[in-house]
Scaffold this motif. Structure first.
Motif, short mmCIF file in Angstrom:
data_model
loop_
_atom_site.label_atom_id
_atom_site.label_comp_id
_atom_site.label_asym_id
_atom_site.label_seq_id
_atom_site.Cartn_x
_atom_site.Cartn_y
_atom_site.Cartn_z
N TYR A 1 0.83 -1.20 0.00
CA TYR A 1 0.00 0.00 0.00
C TYR A 1 0.86 1.25 0.00
O TYR A 1 2.08 1.19 0.17
N ARG A 2 0.21 2.38 -0.19
CA ARG A 2 0.83 3.69 -0.06
C ARG A 2 0.11 4.43 1.06
O ARG A 2 -1.05 4.15 1.36
N LEU A 3 0.77 5.40 1.64
CA LEU A 3 0.20 6.14 2.77
C LEU A 3 -0.19 7.55 2.37
O LEU A 3 0.53 8.22 1.63
N ASN A 4 -1.32 8.00 2.87
CA ASN A 4 -1.77 9.38 2.77
C ASN A 4 -1.56 9.98 1.38
O ASN A 4 -0.87 10.98 1.22
N HIS A 5 -2.17 9.40 0.39
CA HIS A 5 -2.02 9.84 -1.00
C HIS A 5 -2.58 11.25 -1.15
O HIS A 5 -3.77 11.48 -1.01
N ARG A 6 -1.73 12.20 -1.44
CA ARG A 6 -2.10 13.61 -1.48
C ARG A 6 -3.01 13.98 -2.64
O ARG A 6 -3.73 14.97 -2.58
N LYS A 7 -2.99 13.21 -3.73
CA LYS A 7 -3.79 13.57 -4.90
C LYS A 7 -5.22 13.05 -4.81
O LYS A 7 -6.05 13.40 -5.65
N LEU A 8 -5.53 12.23 -3.82
CA LEU A 8 -6.88 11.71 -3.66
C LEU A 8 -7.65 12.54 -2.64
O LEU A 8 -7.07 13.00 -1.66
N PRO A 9 -8.95 12.72 -2.86
CA PRO A 9 -9.75 13.50 -1.90
C PRO A 9 -9.73 12.86 -0.52
O PRO A 9 -9.84 11.64 -0.38
N GLY A 10 -9.56 13.67 0.50
CA GLY A 10 -9.56 13.18 1.87
C GLY A 10 -8.24 12.61 2.34
O GLY A 10 -8.11 12.23 3.49
N HIS A 11 -7.26 12.52 1.46
CA HIS A 11 -5.95 11.96 1.79
C HIS A 11 -6.10 10.67 2.60
O HIS A 11 -5.79 10.64 3.80
N PRO A 12 -6.58 9.59 1.97
CA PRO A 12 -6.82 8.34 2.70
C PRO A 12 -5.57 7.87 3.44
O PRO A 12 -4.45 8.06 2.98
N ASP A 13 -5.79 7.24 4.60
CA ASP A 13 -4.68 6.76 5.42
C ASP A 13 -3.88 5.69 4.68
O ASP A 13 -2.66 5.67 4.72
N ILE A 14 -4.59 4.77 4.01
CA ILE A 14 -3.94 3.68 3.28
C ILE A 14 -4.58 3.59 1.90
O ILE A 14 -5.80 3.56 1.77
N VAL A 15 -3.75 3.56 0.86
CA VAL A 15 -4.24 3.46 -0.51
C VAL A 15 -3.65 2.20 -1.13
O VAL A 15 -2.43 2.00 -1.13
N MET A 16 -4.52 1.35 -1.64
CA MET A 16 -4.11 0.10 -2.26
C MET A 16 -4.54 0.14 -3.73
O MET A 16 -5.69 -0.15 -4.06
N ARG A 17 -3.61 0.51 -4.61
CA ARG A 17 -3.93 0.66 -6.03
C ARG A 17 -4.38 -0.64 -6.67
O ARG A 17 -5.29 -0.66 -7.47
N LYS A 18 -3.71 -1.73 -6.34
CA LYS A 18 -4.02 -3.03 -6.94
C LYS A 18 -5.47 -3.41 -6.68
O LYS A 18 -6.12 -4.04 -7.50
N TYR A 19 -5.99 -3.00 -5.54
CA TYR A 19 -7.36 -3.34 -5.14
C TYR A 19 -8.31 -2.16 -5.38
O TYR A 19 -9.49 -2.25 -5.09
N CYS A 20 -7.77 -1.06 -5.87
CA CYS A 20 -8.53 0.16 -6.11
C CYS A 20 -9.33 0.52 -4.85
O CYS A 20 -10.53 0.80 -4.90
N THR A 21 -8.64 0.50 -3.72
CA THR A 21 -9.28 0.66 -2.42
C THR A 21 -8.56 1.70 -1.56
O THR A 21 -7.33 1.72 -1.51
N CYS A 22 -9.34 2.53 -0.89
CA CYS A 22 -8.83 3.48 0.08
C CYS A 22 -9.35 3.07 1.45
O CYS A 22 -10.53 2.77 1.61
N ILE A 23 -8.46 3.07 2.42
CA ILE A 23 -8.84 2.71 3.78
C ILE A 23 -8.64 3.93 4.67
O ILE A 23 -7.56 4.53 4.69
N PHE A 24 -9.70 4.28 5.38
CA PHE A 24 -9.66 5.36 6.35
C PHE A 24 -9.70 4.73 7.74
O PHE A 24 -10.61 3.95 8.03
N VAL A 25 -8.73 5.06 8.59
CA VAL A 25 -8.74 4.59 9.98
C VAL A 25 -9.12 5.81 10.82
O VAL A 25 -8.33 6.72 11.01
N ASN A 26 -10.38 5.82 11.28
CA ASN A 26 -10.93 6.99 11.96
C ASN A 26 -10.97 6.83 13.47
O ASN A 26 -11.32 5.76 13.98
N GLY A 27 -10.65 7.93 14.16
CA GLY A 27 -10.81 7.98 15.61
C GLY A 27 -12.28 8.21 15.92
O GLY A 27 -12.95 9.03 15.28
#
Length: 168
Positions: free
Chosen positions: A38-64
């Motif tokens: 994965y990649r971390l905090n992708h700046r070009k995506l809205p919301g700057h997701p915590d984890i970005v998995m391009r292969k799975y076309c998935t953004c993971i947000f870990v929220n408090g």
């Protein structure tokens, strides 16, 4: 009433980090140990997701739970002082999160939100196993479209089979 002065409270609140939090590290270590990259905090995506998995076309947000207003959670409770400010702030966070996820969905991304309370020791493995299952399901669903269904299409001959009855 607040027990510390304004400057101390400001320093305490400013020290709260938004990256590399303990819940985020738990998810990242689990994913890496299972072979996910994965990649971390992708700046070009809205919301700057915590984890970005391009292969799975998935953004993971870990929220408090507090900062994002996880209402069914026992750990979410509005402060008793300055309630109006905190309610407005948390409502704005929720609206922003929803808009970011809608934008990502329009762009073709899958969005997964993992709440801090779902990573408490009692339910951690259940949450992380569910995440792994979800990612594998997303991958299979997205990539199964690329391959034809060989059993249904009888016009396609296999390499080892003759093309017609006369060649047998």
């Amino acid at each position: 009433m607040d027990t510390v002065d304004k400057e101390t409270r400001h320093r305490n609140m400013a020290a709260i980090k938004s990256k590399n939090t303990k819940p985020e590290l738990v998810v990242r270590k689990f994913l890496f140990s299972r072979g996910f990259r994965y990649r971390l905090n992708h700046r070009k995506l809205p919301g700057h997701p915590d984890i970005v998995m391009r292969k799975y076309c998935t953004c993971i947000f870990v929220n408090g739970c507090f900062w994002h207003g996880h209402t069914p959670c026992p750990y979410y409770r509005l402060p008793k002082t300055n309630t109006e400010f905190w309610q407005k702030k948390i409502d704005n966070n929720r609206k922003r999160d929803l808009n970011d996820q809608k934008t990502l969905a329009k762009m073709g991304w899958h969005c997964i939100t993992i709440w801090e309370c779902e990573l408490k020791p009692k339910v951690r493995m259940q949450t992380l196993t569910s995440l792994e299952y979800t990612l594998n399901s997303i991958f299979l669903a997205d990539h199964s479209k690329k391959y034809p269904d060989w059993e249904q299409d009888s016009s396609i001959s296999m390499a080892a089979e003759p093309d017609s009855e006369s060649e047998r």
